[in-house]
Motif scaffolding. Sequence first.
Motif, PDB file in Angstrom:
ATOM      1  N   UNK A  17      12.111  37.550  90.487  1.00 42.84           N
ATOM      2  CA  UNK A  17      12.797  38.774  90.919  1.00 42.84           C
ATOM      3  C   UNK A  17      13.955  38.425  91.847  1.00 42.84           C
ATOM      4  N   UNK A  18      15.107  39.001  91.538  1.00 41.01           N
ATOM      5  CA  UNK A  18      16.298  38.768  92.357  1.00 41.01           C
ATOM      6  C   UNK A  18      17.172  37.621  91.896  1.00 41.01           C
ATOM      7  N   UNK A  19      16.680  36.800  90.947  1.00 36.66           N
ATOM      8  CA  UNK A  19      17.547  35.733  90.430  1.00 36.66           C
ATOM      9  C   UNK A  19      18.726  36.353  89.682  1.00 36.66           C
ATOM     10  N   UNK A  20      19.901  35.754  89.780  1.00 35.24           N
ATOM     11  CA  UNK A  20      21.043  36.265  89.026  1.00 35.24           C
ATOM     12  C   UNK A  20      20.856  36.087  87.521  1.00 35.24           C
ATOM     13  N   UNK A  21      21.548  36.917  86.768  1.00 35.60           N
ATOM     14  CA  UNK A  21      21.631  36.730  85.320  1.00 35.60           C
ATOM     15  C   UNK A  21      22.594  35.584  85.076  1.00 35.60           C
ATOM     16  N   UNK A  38      21.295  26.057  81.071  1.00 35.71           N
ATOM     17  CA  UNK A  38      21.683  27.057  80.079  1.00 35.71           C
ATOM     18  C   UNK A  38      21.178  28.458  80.383  1.00 35.71           C
ATOM     19  N   UNK A  39      20.783  28.710  81.635  1.00 33.11           N
ATOM     20  CA  UNK A  39      20.213  30.005  81.989  1.00 33.11           C
ATOM     21  C   UNK A  39      18.789  30.153  81.488  1.00 33.11           C
ATOM     22  N   UNK A  40      18.112  29.028  81.247  1.00 36.60           N
ATOM     23  CA  UNK A  40      16.771  29.054  80.658  1.00 36.60           C
ATOM     24  C   UNK A  40      15.718  28.354  81.522  1.00 36.60           C
ATOM     25  N   UNK A  41      16.077  27.907  82.714  1.00 39.25           N
ATOM     26  CA  UNK A  41      15.126  27.191  83.558  1.00 39.25           C
ATOM     27  C   UNK A  41      14.066  28.098  84.158  1.00 39.25           C
ATOM     28  N   UNK A  42      12.987  27.488  84.622  1.00 34.17           N
ATOM     29  CA  UNK A  42      11.962  28.306  85.278  1.00 34.17           C
ATOM     30  C   UNK A  42      12.333  28.484  86.758  1.00 34.17           C
ATOM     31  N   UNK A  83      16.203  36.131  77.466  1.00 39.15           N
ATOM     32  CA  UNK A  83      15.275  35.387  76.596  1.00 39.15           C
ATOM     33  C   UNK A  83      14.669  34.196  77.325  1.00 39.15           C
ATOM     34  N   UNK A  84      15.424  33.594  78.244  1.00 37.93           N
ATOM     35  CA  UNK A  84      14.862  32.515  79.054  1.00 37.93           C
ATOM     36  C   UNK A  84      13.712  33.023  79.909  1.00 37.93           C
TER      37      UNK A  84
END
Length: 184
Positions: A17-21, A38-42, A83-84
């Motif tokens: 929650x609060x992480x940027x897109x 790639x915007x897919x990390x945990x 999707x990430x």
Amino acid sequence: MVRNKLDLLKQEIQCYIGLPYSKNILKNGKIIKEQFLGGKGNCRQIATETIRLAQKQKIDLTQLNNQEFYNFQKKNHLGIDCSGLVCQLLNFYFDTKLEPRKTSADMLTSSPLSREITDLNDLQTGDLVRQKKGHHVLFIIEKQGNIIKYVDSSFSGRGVKYGQADITDKSFINQGFYRLFFLN
């Protein structure tokens, strides 16, 4: 205290929650601006990279307010796309082995990965909502009556956030509800 699986999922969601897109920017199918993983990390990978970059830039993260922290992550291309986020949550909750960097919102809500749920009374934790013609996906946390509680990551919503919707409300825009085949 023994925690149930849904409580553990909610705790996991909280770290997003609060992480940027964030997502790679493509032009003619080629990456022209690459984001962290790639915007897919945990969330743990993103947190570790946030700390590393702050130390490198001599920024004390504890002195930043929420907006400044968000802006720091955004400026440094740290965040997650829809999707990430969904892949990370499915992998956590169901112990699946989805590869976030090879998965899109459209793939998650299409055959051969998933099937459409026609009886909305069957909706459950981990089901997905397809939006924007397969360019966006929501992760259903839980359903109570006709209300679904979900989490998603979007540019317009300024990153990862909770939401809720009445699935019988015609103004709730979607192109269907989906469940991964191997979760049946």
